[in-house]
Design a protein around this motif. Structure first.
Motif, PDB file in Angstrom:
ATOM      1  N   THR A   1       0.830  -1.206   0.000  1.00 37.36           N
ATOM      2  CA  THR A   1       0.000   0.000   0.000  1.00 37.36           C
ATOM      3  C   THR A   1       0.865   1.258   0.000  1.00 37.36           C
ATOM      4  OG1 THR A   1      -1.754  -1.192   1.171  1.00 37.36           O
ATOM      5  CG2 THR A   1      -1.878   1.214   1.183  1.00 37.36           C
ATOM      6  N   LEU A   2       1.927   1.255   0.800  1.00 35.67           N
ATOM      7  CA  LEU A   2       2.840   2.399   0.809  1.00 35.67           C
ATOM      8  C   LEU A   2       3.476   2.596  -0.566  1.00 35.67           C
ATOM      9  CD1 LEU A   2       4.643   2.026   4.261  1.00 35.67           C
ATOM     10  CD2 LEU A   2       2.899   3.713   3.613  1.00 35.67           C
TER      11      LEU A   2
ATOM     12  N   ARG B   1       2.157   6.847  -6.918  1.00 32.24           N
ATOM     13  CA  ARG B   1       1.243   7.879  -7.434  1.00 32.24           C
ATOM     14  C   ARG B   1       1.774   9.280  -7.151  1.00 32.24           C
ATOM     15  NH1 ARG B   1      -2.806   4.519  -5.312  1.00 32.24           N
ATOM     16  NH2 ARG B   1      -3.207   5.962  -3.616  1.00 32.24           N
ATOM     17  N   LYS B   2       2.442   9.446  -6.009  1.00 31.26           N
ATOM     18  CA  LYS B   2       2.998  10.750  -5.628  1.00 31.26           C
ATOM     19  C   LYS B   2       4.381  10.984  -6.253  1.00 31.26           C
ATOM     20  CE  LYS B   2      -0.101  12.311  -2.728  1.00 31.26           C
ATOM     21  NZ  LYS B   2      -0.741  13.608  -2.916  1.00 31.26           N
ATOM     22  N   LYS B   3       4.918   9.935  -6.899  1.00 27.51           N
ATOM     23  CA  LYS B   3       6.275   9.992  -7.476  1.00 27.51           C
ATOM     24  C   LYS B   3       7.340  10.201  -6.392  1.00 27.51           C
ATOM     25  CE  LYS B   3       4.896  10.768 -12.106  1.00 27.51           C
ATOM     26  NZ  LYS B   3       4.025   9.679 -12.186  1.00 27.51           N
ATOM     27  N   TRP B   4       7.131   9.552  -5.234  1.00 26.10           N
ATOM     28  CA  TRP B   4       8.085   9.598  -4.136  1.00 26.10           C
ATOM     29  C   TRP B   4       8.958   8.346  -4.192  1.00 26.10           C
ATOM     30  CZ3 TRP B   4       4.268  10.623   0.497  1.00 26.10           C
ATOM     31  CH2 TRP B   4       3.767  11.921   0.401  1.00 26.10           C
ATOM     32  N   ASP B   5      10.238   8.492  -4.031  1.00 21.72           N
ATOM     33  CA  ASP B   5      11.143   7.348  -3.920  1.00 21.72           C
ATOM     34  C   ASP B   5      11.234   6.971  -2.448  1.00 21.72           C
ATOM     35  OD1 ASP B   5      13.131   5.438  -4.062  1.00 21.72           O
ATOM     36  OD2 ASP B   5      14.747   6.908  -4.296  1.00 21.72           O
ATOM     37  N   LEU B   6      10.798   5.777  -2.117  1.00 21.93           N
ATOM     38  CA  LEU B   6      10.842   5.327  -0.723  1.00 21.93           C
ATOM     39  C   LEU B   6      12.104   4.549  -0.401  1.00 21.93           C
ATOM     40  CD1 LEU B   6       7.170   4.152  -0.117  1.00 21.93           C
ATOM     41  CD2 LEU B   6       8.175   6.415   0.254  1.00 21.93           C
TER      42      LEU B   6
ATOM     43  N   PRO C   1      10.663  14.407   3.286  1.00 23.78           N
ATOM     44  CA  PRO C   1      10.276  15.525   4.151  1.00 23.78           C
ATOM     45  C   PRO C   1       9.322  15.043   5.248  1.00 23.78           C
ATOM     46  CG  PRO C   1       9.652  15.928   1.842  1.00 23.78           C
ATOM     47  CD  PRO C   1      10.221  14.553   1.923  1.00 23.78           C
ATOM     48  N   ASP C   2       9.285  15.760   6.354  1.00 23.80           N
ATOM     49  CA  ASP C   2       8.433  15.384   7.483  1.00 23.80           C
ATOM     50  C   ASP C   2       6.966  15.253   7.076  1.00 23.80           C
ATOM     51  OD1 ASP C   2      10.563  15.210   9.194  1.00 23.80           O
ATOM     52  OD2 ASP C   2      10.293  17.211  10.045  1.00 23.80           O
ATOM     53  N   GLU C   3       6.496  16.142   6.180  1.00 25.80           N
ATOM     54  CA  GLU C   3       5.083  16.074   5.754  1.00 25.80           C
ATOM     55  C   GLU C   3       4.790  14.747   5.052  1.00 25.80           C
ATOM     56  OE1 GLU C   3       6.933  18.947   3.575  1.00 25.80           O
ATOM     57  OE2 GLU C   3       7.407  19.100   5.691  1.00 25.80           O
ATOM     58  N   ALA C   4       5.733  14.258   4.265  1.00 25.46           N
ATOM     59  CA  ALA C   4       5.553  12.981   3.575  1.00 25.46           C
ATOM     60  C   ALA C   4       5.521  11.834   4.582  1.00 25.46           C
ATOM     61  CB  ALA C   4       6.660  12.771   2.544  1.00 25.46           C
ATOM     62  N   LYS C   5       6.371  11.894   5.594  1.00 23.34           N
ATOM     63  CA  LYS C   5       6.382  10.847   6.622  1.00 23.34           C
ATOM     64  C   LYS C   5       5.067  10.815   7.387  1.00 23.34           C
ATOM     65  CE  LYS C   5      11.368  10.930   7.339  1.00 23.34           C
ATOM     66  NZ  LYS C   5      12.444  11.252   8.280  1.00 23.34           N
ATOM     67  N   VAL C   6       4.531  11.989   7.684  1.00 20.41           N
ATOM     68  CA  VAL C   6       3.239  12.063   8.375  1.00 20.41           C
ATOM     69  C   VAL C   6       2.156  11.415   7.510  1.00 20.41           C
ATOM     70  CG1 VAL C   6       1.429  13.654   9.162  1.00 20.41           C
ATOM     71  CG2 VAL C   6       3.805  14.060   9.797  1.00 20.41           C
ATOM     72  N   LYS C   7       2.146  11.709   6.234  1.00 25.43           N
ATOM     73  CA  LYS C   7       1.140  11.151   5.327  1.00 25.43           C
ATOM     74  C   LYS C   7       1.304   9.641   5.214  1.00 25.43           C
ATOM     75  CE  LYS C   7      -2.347  11.378   2.706  1.00 25.43           C
ATOM     76  NZ  LYS C   7      -3.669  11.582   3.296  1.00 25.43           N
ATOM     77  N   LEU C   8       2.544   9.153   5.125  1.00 28.57           N
ATOM     78  CA  LEU C   8       2.771   7.701   5.046  1.00 28.57           C
ATOM     79  C   LEU C   8       2.316   6.999   6.317  1.00 28.57           C
ATOM     80  CD1 LEU C   8       6.225   7.578   3.238  1.00 28.57           C
ATOM     81  CD2 LEU C   8       3.977   7.036   2.276  1.00 28.57           C
TER      82      LEU C   8
END
Length: 128
Positions: A55-56, A62-67, A97-104
């Motif tokens: 799911t992550l 979709r957000k184009k984030w590299d995890l 960024p912290d905002e991305a971690k909060v969303k994840l």
């Protein structure tokens, strides 16, 4: 949505078929098994971890984030008073960024298996 078929010839080892995949479940020798596969609670934690990671990944794609590498350590815990809970540690390998971690972290709480485990459900058993 999901279905498995299990057969057990003897002992605690179980052969599980899910679609075209074959899995084995067993108990460790300390519980009377032969340790030929994960115990049922370990399979439950594996389902939670796999669902969380997938799911992550879907959300991040979709957000184009590299995890980077996702690591999940899921534990089923039963306290001395009998209270049962799951502890899930999620590690993201790439800097975010912290905002991305909060969303994840919010997404972790919304995964299908998480939602199923958090609510009670009816189990209907038919013995033939």
């Amino acid at each position: 949505m999901a279905s498995v078929h299990l057969t057990s010839e003897k002992g605690l080892a179980q052969s599980i078929r899910a679609r075209t995949h074959v899995l084995t479940a067993d108990e460790p020798p300390s519980n009377g098994g032969t340790d030929t596969g994960p115990a049922p609670y370990e399979l439950l934690m594996a389902a939670l971890a796999a669902c969380t990671s997938a799911t992550l990944r879907m959300y991040a794609d979709r957000k184009k984030w590299d995890l980077g590498t996702i690591g999940i350590h899921a534990r089923f815990v039963r306290d001395a008073d009998g209270t049962e809970r799951v502890v899930r540690d999620v590690t993201i390998g790439a800097p975010l960024p912290d905002e991305a971690k909060v969303k994840l972290a919010e997404i972790c709480e919304k995964t299908p298996v998480t939602k199923t485990l958090k609510r009670s459900m009816t189990i209907a058993t038919v013995l033939k």
